[in-house]
Design an enzyme around this catalytic site. Structure first.
Site, PDB file in Angstrom:
ATOM      1  N   ARG A 244       0.855  -1.206   0.000  1.00  0.00           N
ATOM      2  CA  ARG A 244       0.000   0.000   0.000  1.00  0.00           C
ATOM      3  C   ARG A 244       0.880   1.242   0.000  1.00  0.00           C
ATOM      4  O   ARG A 244       0.603   2.232  -0.646  1.00  0.00           O
ATOM      5  CB  ARG A 244      -0.967   0.005   1.197  1.00  0.00           C
TER       6      ARG A 244
ATOM      7  N   LYS B 189      -7.656   6.590 -19.152  1.00  0.00           N
ATOM      8  CA  LYS B 189      -7.949   7.116 -20.484  1.00  0.00           C
ATOM      9  C   LYS B 189      -6.725   6.980 -21.391  1.00  0.00           C
ATOM     10  O   LYS B 189      -6.244   5.890 -21.607  1.00  0.00           O
ATOM     11  CB  LYS B 189      -8.455   8.545 -20.348  1.00  0.00           C
TER      12      LYS B 189
ATOM     13  N   TYR C 170     -15.857  17.318 -15.465  1.00  0.00           N
ATOM     14  CA  TYR C 170     -16.279  15.912 -15.459  1.00  0.00           C
ATOM     15  C   TYR C 170     -17.318  15.702 -14.345  1.00  0.00           C
ATOM     16  O   TYR C 170     -17.126  16.171 -13.215  1.00  0.00           O
ATOM     17  CB  TYR C 170     -15.056  15.010 -15.242  1.00  0.00           C
TER      18      TYR C 170
ATOM     19  N   ASP D 270      -6.625  19.118 -14.597  1.00  0.00           N
ATOM     20  CA  ASP D 270      -6.966  17.752 -15.002  1.00  0.00           C
ATOM     21  C   ASP D 270      -6.550  17.633 -16.465  1.00  0.00           C
ATOM     22  O   ASP D 270      -7.197  18.186 -17.358  1.00  0.00           O
ATOM     23  CB  ASP D 270      -8.475  17.529 -14.810  1.00  0.00           C
TER      24      ASP D 270
HETATM   25  N1  PLP Z   1     -11.213  13.445 -15.089  1.00  0.00           N
HETATM   26  C1  PLP Z   1     -11.756  13.329 -16.309  1.00  0.00           C
HETATM   27  C2  PLP Z   1     -11.579  14.444 -17.301  1.00  0.00           C
HETATM   28  C3  PLP Z   1     -12.469  12.182 -16.641  1.00  0.00           C
HETATM   29  O1  PLP Z   1     -13.012  12.078 -17.873  1.00  0.00           O
HETATM   30  C4  PLP Z   1     -12.613  11.136 -15.682  1.00  0.00           C
HETATM   31  C5  PLP Z   1     -13.377   9.913 -16.005  1.00  0.00           C
HETATM   32  O2  PLP Z   1     -14.067   9.834 -16.981  1.00  0.00           O
HETATM   33  C6  PLP Z   1     -12.039  11.306 -14.414  1.00  0.00           C
HETATM   34  C7  PLP Z   1     -11.332  12.462 -14.156  1.00  0.00           C
HETATM   35  C8  PLP Z   1     -12.169  10.245 -13.355  1.00  0.00           C
HETATM   36  O3  PLP Z   1     -11.331   9.171 -13.615  1.00  0.00           O
HETATM   37  P1  PLP Z   1     -11.642   7.629 -13.247  1.00  0.00           P
HETATM   38  O4  PLP Z   1     -12.851   7.215 -14.033  1.00  0.00           O
HETATM   39  O5  PLP Z   1     -10.390   6.926 -13.623  1.00  0.00           O
HETATM   40  O6  PLP Z   1     -11.914   7.572 -11.775  1.00  0.00           O
END
Ligand code: PLP
Length: 384
Positions: A54, A204, A107, A179
């Site tokens: 961890r 992604k 998001y 992000d």
């Molecule tokens: N940030 C963006 C721009 C996203 O599109 C997503 C998920 O679609 C996330 C954060 C969250 O990531 P996760 O689905 O890996 O938890």
């Protein structure tokens, strides 16, 4: 070589944090599938200082060094998901009574975390159009600790000026988190433009093959990194060694994939613009996009995400989403295969009735790396 910037991006993607295994010569970093590590006497940790997975695992360390190198940061931390990374970032940087500025086109999961979880903990937030620097500055309060921006945004592909937001954050004494999931470190380097932290859903483009869920935080601020590492270890949302390895492997081809995603997206955009049932196309590569100039300044290319609106409202949009053959109807993005989704009913359903609600006639494409002509044929067929 995570801090070695002598090497180009593609070289670092393959080598940073990934020396051949010193014991066996294994060229590829092994999957250290172990929960614990033998100690030579109590507290006698071996090379790398590993004690429990961890807290740290060598496969994960390789991924973290690679991600830090690709983002041009000093430190990288990998998480079990993008949301786990967002949670640790927000809880590390805020306390009850603090305030966060969030893009009004964020998001849905990030919005939900703030709106439904962190507000219970006493954190306040204001959604703002972060493309508007004056509006962002006006939203700053004495208790603002974080400005949280996506650029390009999900799903409307809005563009925020990272360097401009960094100045607003600095004036406010707040941290700027970018992000960078949509752009990836290949297309955009937020730390170099003044951001304090870069967040990724490595699920992604970094993973790139739709076979793993993961997240990451990258920063050059030692104190922040220590706080993130502390909370991650305390709360425990770590990726396993196999998941870490999958992201590490995916990231090796990021540059090649992003070039191809961008090529195919450009072809798809051109086809959509010429279709009579398409009422609007959202893509920062279009000169008429309000953020185009900023995007051209801070991005290498414009990426593989495209959104568009269709004539006939939600019903028509749902019909198109259900009619493609190569574009798979599904959530997520950034994989080699093309995906289509309806944000209002799928990824962004949690924003319904809020200022972040998305248009009902909107469809979002994650344009994959298949043959671009086939993708165009598929979309035109679905549009009828
Ligand atoms: N940030 C963006 C721009 C996203 O599109 C997503 C998920 O679609 C996330 C954060 C969250 O990531 P996760 O689905 O890996 O938890």
């Amino acid at each position: 070589m995570s801090e070695d910037t002598r090497w180009g991006f593609e070289t670092r993607a393959i080598h940073a944090g990934q020396e051949p295994d010193p014991r066996t010569g294994s060229v590829i970093v092994p999957i250290y599938a172990t929960s614990t590590f033998a100690q030579d006497g109590v507290g006698g940790l071996r090379e790398g200082g590993y004690e429990y997975s961890r807290t740290g695992n060598p496969t994960r360390t390789a991924l973290e060094e690679a991600l830090a190198s690709l983002e041009g940061g000093r430190y990288g931390l990998a998480f079990a998901s993008g949301m786990a990374a967002s949670d640790v970032a927000l809880r590390s940087m805020t306390r009850p009574g603090d305030h966060v500025i969030l893009g009004n086109d964020a998001y849905g999961g990030t919005f939900r975390l703030l709106d439904k979880v962190l507000t219970l903990w006493g954190v306040e937030y204001t959604p703002v159009d972060l493309a508007d620097l004056a509006a962002t500055r006006a939203a700053v309060r004495p208790n603002t600790k974080v400005i949280w921006a996506e650029t390009p945004t999900n799903p409307l592909l809005g563009i925020a000026d990272i360097a401009g937001l960094a100045s607003v954050a600095a004036e406010a004494g707040a941290r700027l988190v970018i992000d960078n999931t949509f752009a990836t470190p290949y297309l955009q380097s937020p730390l170099g433009l003044g951001a304090d932290v870069v967040l990724h859903s490595t699920t992604k483009y970094l993973g790139g093959h739709s076979d793993v869920v993961g997240g990451a935080l990258i920063t050059s601020d030692e104190e922040l990194n220590d706080q993130f590492a502390f909370l991650r270890n305390a709360a425990g949302a770590v990726p396993g060694p196999f998941d870490s390895w999958l992201v590490l492997r995916g990231a090796k081809t990021l540059a090649l994939r992003m070039e191809r995603h961008s090529d195919n997206a450009e072809r798809v955009v051109e086809a959509l613009l010429g279709h009579e049932r398409v009422t609007r196309v959202y893509y920062p590569g279009l000169t008429e996009h309000p953020g185009h100039e900023t995007a051209a300044k801070q991005m290498r290319r414009f990426g593989g995400m495209v959104s568009f609106a269709v004539e006939g409202g939600e019903e028509a949009a749902l019909r198109v989403a259900a009619s493609t053959k190569l574009f798979t109807l599904g959530e997520s993005l950034g994989g080699i295969e093309s995906l289509i989704e309806h944000p209002g009913r799928m990824t962004h359903a949690s924003t319904e009735g809020s200022p972040l609600q998305v248009p009902a006639d909107l469809l979002r494409l994650s344009v994959g790396i298949e043959d671009g002509a086939d993708l165009v044929t598929d979309l035109l067929g679905a549009l009828g």
